[in-house]
Structure formats: structure tokens, C-alpha cells
Design an enzyme around this catalytic site. Structure first.
Site, short mmCIF file in Angstrom:
data_model
loop_
_atom_site.label_atom_id
_atom_site.label_comp_id
_atom_site.label_asym_id
_atom_site.label_seq_id
_atom_site.Cartn_x
_atom_site.Cartn_y
_atom_site.Cartn_z
N PRO A 2 -1.15 -0.19 -7.63
CA PRO A 2 -2.14 0.82 -7.28
C PRO A 2 -1.59 1.78 -6.23
O PRO A 2 -0.95 1.37 -5.26
CB PRO A 2 -3.31 0.00 -6.72
N GLU A 3 -1.81 3.07 -6.44
CA GLU A 3 -1.38 4.07 -5.48
C GLU A 3 -2.58 4.49 -4.62
O GLU A 3 -3.66 3.91 -4.73
CB GLU A 3 -0.75 5.25 -6.21
#
Length: 309
Positions: A2-3
Site C-alpha cells: 500500500p502506498e
């Protein structure tokens, strides 16, 4: 992994269950994730109330009334499921696109909150982690002490990019992914921002600063489009690719707006551009770009940093 937009989406999903609520009971179903849990982890959480839930880069930080802050990192496959006291379950199944995540056997931490919410941390690969640090030393702790500026908000400007990148001969994409310079940017959104800014990913980062250290127009443009891309991605709930889902069980929609990422061979979406999306590998990671919109220069030399600066 996840960014920033995905982590921000998780923060917003967790806030109703956590902020202002007390940890009634915390259950660990294993002794470690990526790292061992802090000493007396459950005892230091139970009975404490969450004052605020924030995000720093790709980390979640829950400030407690004990004077400590709970730091949470999702790693490669971490997710939170939230069951609310009204009986609704905001993640009522396995929403990972590869079908292998979110299974009960990967539920490693269960947090029962005083408001009746049950928060479960699930992590198949166990690359995530949790830590507790004194709130007053949060910025100086080992997780954040060398972390760069936030890309959302007022800190990221053309002037900041020029200052951070001046004299650097590293490829522009590598500089943007350096968490010591700008914290929270990841592969997906860097590819998208460079395309919007019309910058080649292999260009020297230092070319965004003039000889006197002031920003070039491209530096100002890059700062603007980074914020635009991240803001749009947060509004869309992030990007769902292979094995990521956010706390309400839904999937992010920003991947539908990708201009370059994972679109090799497809037509460029820039109006009037006849180019197509290509792929190169930088530091072992795929970079997607349009050679027409993001032309390579024959040779780009970064201006050297003056001595003593």
C-alpha cells in the site's frame, strides 16, 4: 505494498472506530510480525484512549492518553477489518484480488475497543509491524528520524524539490522514491506524476534546480502534479491491484484512471499524443512512461552543489 493514498484511506476507515475510544482488550495471536511486538505491548495499550489517528508517509500513528503513540505499518499485505457495535462488519469477507489474503488464519492482532468496535489486523506475509514510542520523541524515533517531507500539504513546493534534488545525478524516479527526501511516494504514483509533468524517469534529478538553486518551471510543475495525483487517488479510495483492500471492504478505484502504470503497449491517454506506454526497469522495479510525452534528452548533467552547502 500500500502506498500513501491507500494508507490514508485506511486511516479514514479506522478513525470512527478508534478515535476517542479506549482499548478494552488487545489479543496477540503470535509473538511477532516483521519484528517482535514491543515489551508489554498489550498491557501498555489496554485501558488507554486514542486521542488522534494520523498518518506519516506510509505509517499510521495513534496518539494515546498515556503519552505514547502506537505506530502501525501495513507492510506488503496488512489490512484491518472493523466490526462496529451496531452489528455491521466493514470488511465482511476476503476482498484481496488474488483471493489468498484476509483469511482468518492470518488474523494476528485483535483490538476490542470500549465503544464496542472490534478491530482485527490481518497480514498474510507478516511484513507489517506495530510499535509503541513516547509521543514527545515521535519525530526523532527510528521510524521517522530520517524521513523526508510530506508530499501532501504545503511542504512540497518547487522550491523544496530544487533544494532536495540540487546537485543529484541520480535518476529522477529514484530521487522521488527516496523516503529521506520526500516521504510516502511509491512506484505507482511516481510513474503517474512523472507522466503528467512530462519528465523522463531516467533524467538526472538535479536538472530540476537552476545553477543558483532556484526551481525550474518543471520543478514547480512536478510539485503540483504530485499533489494532484495523490489527492485524486485518496478521493478514489486508492488503487486496487492484486492484494490490497481498505477497511470498509471495498476496493480502490484510482487504477481506472492510470495513465501509464501497468499499461504497456496501450495508447497514451494524453490528448493529442500518438505515443504508447513503454516499460523499463529501474533498481529492479518496473517504470511505465510515454516516450513521446516524456522524451529522453541526449545528456542531462546536474548542476553541482556549491562547496560548503
Amino acid at each position: 505494498m500500500p502506498e500513501l493514498p491507500e494508507v490514508e484511506t485506511v486511516r479514514r476507515g479506522l478513525a470512527p472506530a478508534m478515535v476517542g475510544a479506549r482499548f478494552s482488550r488487545v489479543t496477540l495471536r503470535r509473538a511477532n510480525l516483521r519484528f517482535p511486538f514491543p515489551e508489554r505491548f498489550t498491557a501498555r495499550l489496554e485501558g488507554r484512549t486514542v486521542s488522534t489517528l494520523a498518518r506519516r508517509a506510509k505509517y499510521l500513528t495513534a496518539e494515546l492518553d498515556s503519552g505514547e503513540t502506537l505506530i502501525m505499518h501495513l507492510g506488503m499485505s496488512g489490512r484491518f477489518d472493523v466490526a462496529m457495535p451496531d452489528g455491521s462488519n466493514t470488511a465482511p469477507g476476503d476482498f484481496y484480488l488474488d483471493g489468498a489474503q484476509g483469511q482468518p488464519k492470518h488474523d494476528h492482532v485483535v483490538m476490542a475497543m470500549g465503544n464496542g468496535a472490534i478491530i482485527t489486523y490481518n497480514d498474510a506475509r507478516r511484513f507489517g509491524f506495530m510499535d509503541l514510542v513516547p509521543t514527545e520523541t515521535l519525530a526523532a524515533c527510528r521510524h521517522f528520524s530520517r524521513m523526508g517531507i510530506e508530499p501532501l500539504g504545503a511542504d512540497l513546493t518547487g522550491e523544496a524539490i530544487a533544494r532536495l534534488f540540487r546537485g543529484k545525478v541520480a535518476p529522477l524516479k529514484a530521487a522521488l522514491l527516496d523516503q529521506r527526501l520526500i516521504a510516502g511516494l511509491g512506484n505507482i504514483y511516481v510513474c503517474e506524476a512523472l507522466h503528467r509533468a512530462g519528465l523522463h524517469p531516467e533524467a538526472a534529478a538535479g536538472m530540476l534546480a537552476k545553477a543558483d538553486g532556484t526551481p525550474t518551471p518543471k520543478a514547480r510543475r512536478l510539485a503540483t502534479v504530485i499533489r494532484q495525483v495523490l489527492t485524486e487517488a485518496v478521493a478514489a479510495g486508492g488503487s486496487t491491484l492484486r492484494d490490497y483492500a481498505h477497511p470498509d471492504g471495498g476496493t480502490g478505484a484510482f487504477q481506472q484512471a492510470f495513465r501509464v502504470y501497468d499499461r504497456v503497449g496501450e495508447a497514451c491517454r494524453t490528448r493529442g499524443c500518438a505515443g504508447s506506454i513503454g516499460r523499463i526497469v529501474q533498481a529492479g522495479r518496473s517504470t511505465f512512461f510515454c516516450a513521446t510525452c516524456q522524451p529522453a534528452r541526449t545528456r542531462i548533467v546536474a548542476m553541482p552543489r556549491p562547496k560548503g552547502s
